[in-house]
Scaffold this active site. Structure first.
Site, short mmCIF file in Angstrom:
data_model
loop_
_atom_site.label_atom_id
_atom_site.label_comp_id
_atom_site.label_asym_id
_atom_site.label_seq_id
_atom_site.Cartn_x
_atom_site.Cartn_y
_atom_site.Cartn_z
N THR A 153 0.83 -1.21 0.00
CA THR A 153 0.00 0.00 0.00
C THR A 153 0.86 1.26 0.00
OG1 THR A 153 -0.19 0.04 2.43
CG2 THR A 153 -1.86 -1.20 1.20
N TYR A 154 1.98 1.20 0.69
CA TYR A 154 2.90 2.34 0.74
C TYR A 154 3.52 2.58 -0.64
CZ TYR A 154 6.85 5.20 2.43
OH TYR A 154 7.78 6.20 2.64
N ALA A 155 4.01 1.49 -1.25
CA ALA A 155 4.63 1.60 -2.57
C ALA A 155 3.63 2.10 -3.60
CB ALA A 155 5.18 0.23 -2.99
N ALA A 156 2.41 1.63 -3.52
CA ALA A 156 1.39 2.05 -4.49
C ALA A 156 1.10 3.54 -4.36
CB ALA A 156 0.11 1.24 -4.29
N LYS A 158 3.05 5.85 -3.04
CA LYS A 158 4.23 6.63 -3.41
C LYS A 158 4.41 6.70 -4.92
CE LYS A 158 5.94 8.06 0.51
NZ LYS A 158 5.72 9.48 0.86
#
Length: 251
Positions: A153-156, A158
């Site tokens: 979720t963080y990578a998405a 960002k």
């Protein structure tokens, strides 16, 4: 030092970590800074430090998940100082989970605190930044560029921020507004806590950083933010600046 003398900056998530490091770097260069953060106690402590260098700097307590209030926050800063020169979208919260374990609530947290505030702050600040030919600094992460495990979720969020930043750079460029991204590795409180709990993983990570250390919040990350906020970066826009000791080399 006065590279930002007379400038007014908004920094979200400015009460601690990278946000605080940037805020300190900004006020030492003469900027008036409005830090916007959820943590009231930490915010009040940080603003006292900032006011030692720039007495007019302010702290605004806010929950950035309340997207309908973001335009008011921007107006509040503009009304206080008469203008806005710099917007730094740093705030972001997320949970580390595998894709298999990730829920809609996990996606909501990451996008509601990271991507959506970044978008709505840019949208709300645009009229003021047109007047000052200002600067926007958004934040991405190697987690998105590398596809780090348990960071879905963080990578998405960002990478979504990187996408909207490139669009903003193209749309805002004709107004003289620069929009860039910092993707850091830094010794934030969260990183230090993780390192203490996972010393072997931490040492393995450090060994893969060419400069063999984490970035300092103010002197490394903050100073690059000062550069991107100053006239020295006037011909740079739409770029992801890796402030990560050489860990990722974009092509």
């Amino acid at each position: 030092m006065s590279r930002l003398a007379g400038k007014v900056a908004i920094i979200t998530g400015g009460a601690g970590g990278i946000g605080k490091g940037m805020a300190l770097a900004f006020v030492k260069e003469g900027a008036k800074v409005a830090i916007i953060d959820l943590n009231e106690e930490t915010g009040k402590e940080t603003i006292k430090e900032l006011q030692e260098y720039q007495p007019e700097s302010i702290f605004i307590q806010a929950n950035l998940k309340e997207h309908d209030k973001i335009a008011h926050l921007v107006k509040q800063v503009a009304d206080k100082f008469g203008k806005i020169d710099i917007l730094v979208n740093n705030a972001h919260a997320s949970r580390m989970k595998s894709i298999e374990e990730t829920t809609q609530a996990d996606f909501d947290l990451s996008f509601d605190t990271g991507f959506y505030p970044t978008f709505y702050f840019m949208q709300a600040a645009l009229p003021y930044l047109k007047e000052t030919q200002g600067k926007i600094i958004n934040f991405a992460s190697g987690a998105g560029l590398n596809g780090d495990t348990n960071q879905g979720t963080y990578a998405a969020a960002k990478e979504a921020i990187r996408g909207i930043t490139r669009v903003a750079a193209n749309e805002f460029g004709p107004f003289g507004i620069n929009v860039n991204i910092i993707a850091p590795i830094a010794n934030s409180p969260g990183m230090i806590e993780w390192a203490e709990a996972n010393p072997e993983y931490y040492q393995n990570m450090i060994s893969k950083i060419p400069l063999r250390r984490l970035g300092e919040l103010e002197s490394d990350i903050g100073r690059v933010a000062v550069f991107l906020a100053s006239e020295d970066s006037d011909y740079i826009t739409g770029q992801t600046i890796m402030v990560d000791g050489g860990s990722i080399k974009l092509r």
